[in-house]
Design an enzyme around this catalytic site. Sequence first.
Site, mmCIF file in Angstrom:
data_model
loop_
_atom_site.group_PDB
_atom_site.id
_atom_site.type_symbol
_atom_site.label_atom_id
_atom_site.label_comp_id
_atom_site.label_asym_id
_atom_site.label_seq_id
_atom_site.Cartn_x
_atom_site.Cartn_y
_atom_site.Cartn_z
ATOM 1 C CD GLU A 1 67.157 29.384 26.943
ATOM 2 O OE1 GLU A 1 68.051 29.154 27.774
ATOM 3 O OE2 GLU A 1 67.373 29.801 25.787
ATOM 4 C CG HIS B 1 66.230 24.312 20.586
ATOM 5 N ND1 HIS B 1 65.598 25.046 19.613
ATOM 6 C CD2 HIS B 1 66.469 25.176 21.595
ATOM 7 C CE1 HIS B 1 65.452 26.289 20.006
ATOM 8 N NE2 HIS B 1 65.977 26.407 21.208
#
Length: 197
Positions: free
Chosen positions: A82, A9
């Site tokens: 994550e 990201h």
Amino acid sequence: MTEICLVRHGETEWNQLGKLQGRTDTELDANGVQQAKECAEALSEQEWTGIVSSPLRRAYRTAELIQERLQVSLRKMDDFIERSFGTAEGMTVEERLTAYPDRIYPQQETEEQLAQRIQRALDEIQTHYPQGRVIVVSHGAVINYLLRTMCTHDMEIPRHSLVNGSMSTITLRDGTWHVQEFNMTQHLSHYKEIGKM
């Protein structure tokens, strides 16, 4: 042959500050938005089957900006979220080393749990996109662990080496994932080393 482009990201304010994000749901900053757009432009030079993203906002917004450019399907996949770092989330490197010099963080997700869900995610991509070319937008710890431990590779893949907006490519051949490219950043006009994970 299934191919996956793993995109970390774009940058967040916590990346700039060197804070460990984990499951904390942070947003892209202005540079992160630019990185996502630059990823989209680079990826538009090829054909893609679809985009899969972590549900956290910093990843999903990155995926949305890529999807706007590529005009292919986008879906969330929780198994690409994550890694949870428990009580260490929100701490800088210095704070973490002071509080946890052994780097063992209370309540963090174990490597075994991480490996199990990443394998589930890879299996799901293989099922839904057989012979496809898929973009996966995820996070530093997840991508780094996947590349280092779950793929065959002929290159050095150091820990904590992925920059925001970087791209890595893996392909499935004969039942094994192989790393083709790692931490590619030539499409990015700007990134900070402090954002590495």
